[in-house]
Design an enzyme around this catalytic site. Structure first.
Site, PDB file in Angstrom:
ATOM      1  N   HIS A  31       0.837  -1.208   0.000  1.00  0.00           N
ATOM      2  CA  HIS A  31       0.000   0.000   0.000  1.00  0.00           C
ATOM      3  C   HIS A  31       0.873   1.259   0.000  1.00  0.00           C
ATOM      4  CE1 HIS A  31      -2.641  -2.914   2.368  1.00  0.00           C
ATOM      5  NE2 HIS A  31      -3.380  -2.632   1.324  1.00  0.00           N
ATOM      6  N   ASP A 144      -3.374  -8.054  -6.996  1.00  0.00           N
ATOM      7  CA  ASP A 144      -4.755  -8.421  -7.304  1.00  0.00           C
ATOM      8  C   ASP A 144      -4.957  -8.225  -8.799  1.00  0.00           C
ATOM      9  OD1 ASP A 144      -6.129  -8.872  -4.567  1.00  0.00           O
ATOM     10  OD2 ASP A 144      -4.976  -7.047  -4.285  1.00  0.00           O
TER      11      ASP A 144
END
Ligand code: PAF
Length: 301
Positions: A31, A144
């Site tokens: 992140h 992802d």
């Protein structure tokens, strides 16, 4: 740095070009890399933290999802975020959600097959974030890979005025892809989980040597993972990078993705990007030392 809880407050605060990093919190270096990139390119950087119940098909996974807003705020702030947007459940879903977003085909295979309605939940919450925050750019991890394809397709086909950017997977120093769920692995499960990245790296090497048949690349992963009886593979699939449709032969940009259950309760996903038009491989980037997921300090803070 502000912590805001409503869409209206976020819109009122944002100025100039707006970069959004959507997360479910418990931030890790993956992140932080997205936030760093947003901070470099955008005038206002917003990190959303919302554990979206709509995308979970497993109540235990939702209940045990780690959360620590104070920690997330500190990390996001150190990396140049201007706002942490932490909406309540009622801010995000003020009424029963009758309107949902389905991205046909792109969402069907792999995660779509194994996690019922997962991508309806993802596409719906990301649509709400895009329309409520109105970012110019939104940053997602390539870990992802199918989610990235779903969100990119959705933004393009629904004419959303946002540029979707995907950045490389960040891995622990031994190769395990960073995930907040790694914190739930026991030491022996964590050791077993390493075969996932090792299998993908073996397949990536094979691709580098010229192998283009999906079946051979998928088999290379299985050959490694089979050595860990504690790891149950759900799927290993080569898919087109933009449509996420499974392919038989790699002829352009693609990814080789897997999902597996490790031990009794943790489900992990991982992938490598492979591009036959350039012959390149993106296996992600590795940390030098232990991840902040295990209580270590972030060198930036
Ligand atoms: O990737 C995630 O963390 C989530 O799926 C996202 C994009 C924040 C939507 O809830």
């Amino acid at each position: 740095m502000k912590v805001l809880h409503t869409f209206r407050d976020v819109r009122e605060f944002a100025q100039g070009s707006v970069g959004l990093v959507p997360t479910m919190g418990y931030l890790h270096e993956g992140h932080l890399a997205l936030i760093d990139e947003a901070a470099e390119r955008c005038e206002t950087v917003i990190v959303s933290v919302f554990v979206n119940p709509l995308q979970f098909d497993d109540a235990t996974d939702l209940d045990t999802y780690p959360d620590d807003l104070e920690r997330d705020v500190e990390l996001a702030s150190c990396h140049g975020a201007d706002v942490v947007f932490a909406p309540s459940l009622t801010e995000m879903y003020p009424t029963r959600q009758r309107t949902t977003v389905t991205v046909a085909e792109v969402a069907d295979a792999m995660e779509g097959e194994h996690r019922r309605d997962h991508f309806v939940g993802v596409a719906t919450v990301v649509t709400k974030l895009f329309s409520g925050v109105r970012p110019d750019v939104a940053y997602f991890g390539r870990k992802d890979a199918q989610q990235l394809a779903v969100v990119t397709t959705m933004a393009a086909e629904l004419s959303m005025p946002v540029h979707v950017v995907g950045l490389p997977t960040v891995r622990e120093s031994d190769g395990l892809a960073l995930s907040s769920r790694n914190t739930r692995l026991t030491p022996s499960e964590r050791h077993d989980a390493l075969t996932l990245s090792q299998g993908l790296f073996a397949a990536a090497r094979l691709f580098g040597e010229g192998e283009r048949r999906s079946a051979a690349l998928e088999a290379a992963v299985r050959d490694v993972v089979i050595g860990s009886p504690g790891v149950q593979l759900e799927y290993v699939t080569v898919a087109d990078a933009s449509t996420a449709a499974p392919i038989v032969t790699v002829t352009g940009p693609a990814f080789l993705a897997l999902a597996a259950r490790v031990g009794s309760s943790v489900r992990l996903i991982d992938n490598v990007f492979i591009d036959a038009s350039t012959g390149t491989v993106d296996t992600g980037v590795k940390l030098d030392g232990p991840s902040i997921l295990y209580g270590g300090d972030d060198p930036c803070c």
